[in-house]
Scaffold this motif. Structure first.
Motif, short mmCIF file in Angstrom:
data_model
loop_
_atom_site.label_atom_id
_atom_site.label_comp_id
_atom_site.label_asym_id
_atom_site.label_seq_id
_atom_site.Cartn_x
_atom_site.Cartn_y
_atom_site.Cartn_z
N ALA A 260 0.84 -1.20 0.00
CA ALA A 260 0.00 0.00 0.00
C ALA A 260 0.87 1.26 0.00
O ALA A 260 0.60 2.22 -0.73
CB ALA A 260 -0.93 -0.01 1.20
N ARG A 261 1.92 1.25 0.80
CA ARG A 261 2.81 2.41 0.84
C ARG A 261 3.54 2.60 -0.49
O ARG A 261 3.78 3.73 -0.93
CB ARG A 261 3.79 2.26 2.00
CG ARG A 261 3.11 2.29 3.37
CD ARG A 261 4.08 2.17 4.53
NE ARG A 261 3.33 2.14 5.78
CZ ARG A 261 3.22 1.07 6.56
NH1 ARG A 261 3.83 -0.06 6.23
NH2 ARG A 261 2.52 1.12 7.68
N LYS A 262 3.88 1.50 -1.11
CA LYS A 262 4.54 1.59 -2.43
C LYS A 262 3.58 2.17 -3.46
O LYS A 262 3.98 2.98 -4.32
CB LYS A 262 5.01 0.20 -2.87
CG LYS A 262 5.86 0.23 -4.13
CD LYS A 262 6.45 -1.14 -4.43
CE LYS A 262 7.32 -1.09 -5.69
NZ LYS A 262 7.89 -2.43 -6.00
N ILE A 263 2.30 1.79 -3.38
CA ILE A 263 1.31 2.36 -4.28
C ILE A 263 1.17 3.86 -4.04
O ILE A 263 1.02 4.66 -4.98
CB ILE A 263 -0.06 1.65 -4.11
CG1 ILE A 263 0.04 0.22 -4.65
CG2 ILE A 263 -1.18 2.42 -4.82
CD1 ILE A 263 -1.19 -0.62 -4.36
N GLY A 264 1.26 4.27 -2.78
CA GLY A 264 1.22 5.70 -2.48
C GLY A 264 2.33 6.46 -3.18
O GLY A 264 2.12 7.56 -3.70
N ILE A 265 3.51 5.87 -3.22
CA ILE A 265 4.63 6.50 -3.92
C ILE A 265 4.34 6.58 -5.41
O ILE A 265 4.64 7.60 -6.08
CB ILE A 265 5.93 5.72 -3.65
CG1 ILE A 265 6.30 5.83 -2.16
CG2 ILE A 265 7.07 6.23 -4.52
CD1 ILE A 265 7.44 4.91 -1.74
N MET A 266 3.74 5.53 -5.97
CA MET A 266 3.35 5.55 -7.39
C MET A 266 2.38 6.70 -7.67
O MET A 266 2.51 7.42 -8.66
CB MET A 266 2.69 4.23 -7.79
CG MET A 266 3.55 3.00 -7.70
SD MET A 266 2.55 1.53 -8.16
CE MET A 266 3.59 0.22 -7.57
N LEU A 267 1.39 6.85 -6.78
CA LEU A 267 0.35 7.85 -7.00
C LEU A 267 0.88 9.27 -6.92
O LEU A 267 0.31 10.19 -7.51
CB LEU A 267 -0.78 7.65 -5.99
CG LEU A 267 -1.64 6.40 -6.20
CD1 LEU A 267 -2.56 6.18 -5.00
CD2 LEU A 267 -2.46 6.48 -7.48
#
Length: 337
Positions: A260-267
């Motif tokens: 989830a945190r990695k997706i936050g970085i993507m976003l």
């Protein structure tokens, strides 16, 4: 490849979980003799140091059974405006329990002792309902997966004790909070009068939730479950999945949180994304630019093979889960560009 981030409820049982289900011993749960259901209920109660548990079809059912059991018609339930028991359970507080709801608005859906005090009615005032029950949600779905710590809950418990209020936990994603805080499950059993935990979200079961509490309360909840049509027969197949999940799927929730945190970085690199709520567990909620509706953006993502949920006019939700793979994460980053 479809990347389904709509919810952690969409998971499929793992091969090992399926094997546990297929080999489960069965009985008739309505008659009280399904050994696997009984084993799951005993396991859950012991995990939290509480007296008894009741296996049900959904978290909505366990929450509503708790509210029905703890209150009387005309009582008042204090819960945050964003809470699942108010927002997503079909008006069950009023329909099932004939109770009203007082709705403080805490930060990201979390109540505080001061907020609760503001909404406790004077029991001598006959114009008002009797404040009876406080419901907390951990983690908070609409709050982006934020969570309470044990000291925060203990302070709320003290307010409840001072005013004779009952304290229930909607712990649909409680284990997501626990793997972050490291708090022991027994501490929750000491602080709450009843706890609902969901097995079909991050823990990956196909169906099922548990209501945990004192033996007398659970006996009454079992009666109300029957009234709701919630009695089931050879439920041991599903209970076996729950036992497997409690034994094997709790610690791995940390993987979901990291993704989830990695997706936050993507976003952060996506031009349409204006802001992202802090990512505490496995829920990612992000706000779109003012000229873009969430429903339109969700449709755009669907066209790219990414499934998501519109969570407000300009809000979109992603939820990570055990069926999300490293390959999907790589593809997600490419498709979000």
């Amino acid at each position: 490849m479809i990347i389904d981030l709509r919810s952690d409820t969409i998971t499929q049982p793992t091969p090992a979980m399926r094997e546990a289900m297929f080999t489960a011993q069965l009985g008739d749960d309505v008659l009280g003799d399904d050994p696997t259901v009984n084993a799951l209920e005993a396991k859950a109660a012991a995990l939290f140091g509480m007296e008894a548990a009741l296996f049900c079809a959904s978290g909505t059912m366990t929450n509503q059974l708790a509210i029905r059991t703890h209150t009387r018609p005309g009582d008042d339930v204090i819960c945050d405006y964003l809470s699942h028991v108010y927002q997503y359970e079909g008006g069950g507080i009023s329909v099932n329990a004939l109770a009203s709801a007082s709705l403080p608005q805490g930060e990201r859906g979390k109540l505080t002792p001061d907020l609760i005090r503001e909404y406790i009615y004077n029991p001598a005032d006959s114009h008002k309902p009797l404040s009876r029950l406080v419901v907390l949600e951990n983690t908070v779905n609409k709050g982006g997966g934020c969570y309470y710590t044990v000291p925060e809950i203990a302070a709320i418990r003290q307010v409840c004790d001072e005013h004779g209020l009952i304290l229930h936990l909607d712990g649909a994603r409680l284990f997501n909070a626990l793997v972050e805080t490291g708090d022991p499950t027994e501490a929750y059993g000491q602080l709450f009068d009843s706890i609902s935990i969901c097995l079909s979200k991050g823990l990956g079961c196909p169906v099922g939730s548990l209501l945990i509490g004192k033996a007398d309360m659970i006996r009454q909840a079992r009666r109300y479950r029957k009234l709701m049509g919630g009695g089931w027969r050879q439920a041991g197949f599903l209970a076996a999945a729950g036992i497997y999940a409690l034994d094997h799927h709790i610690d791995r929730l940390k993987i979901d949180h990291a993704r989830a945190r990695k997706i936050g970085i993507m976003l952060e690199q996506v031009p349409e994304v204006e802001s992202i709520l802090p990512i505490d567990t496995n829920i990612v909620i992000f706000k779109l630019s003012a000229n873009l509706l969430a429903t339109d953006y969700v449709a755009q993502l669907e066209a790219k093979g990414i499934r998501s949920v519109a969570f407000g006019k300009h809000l979109v939700r992603f939820v990570t889960h055990l069926d999300l793979t490293d390959e999907m994460m790589t593809n997600l980053e490419l498709r979000l560009r």
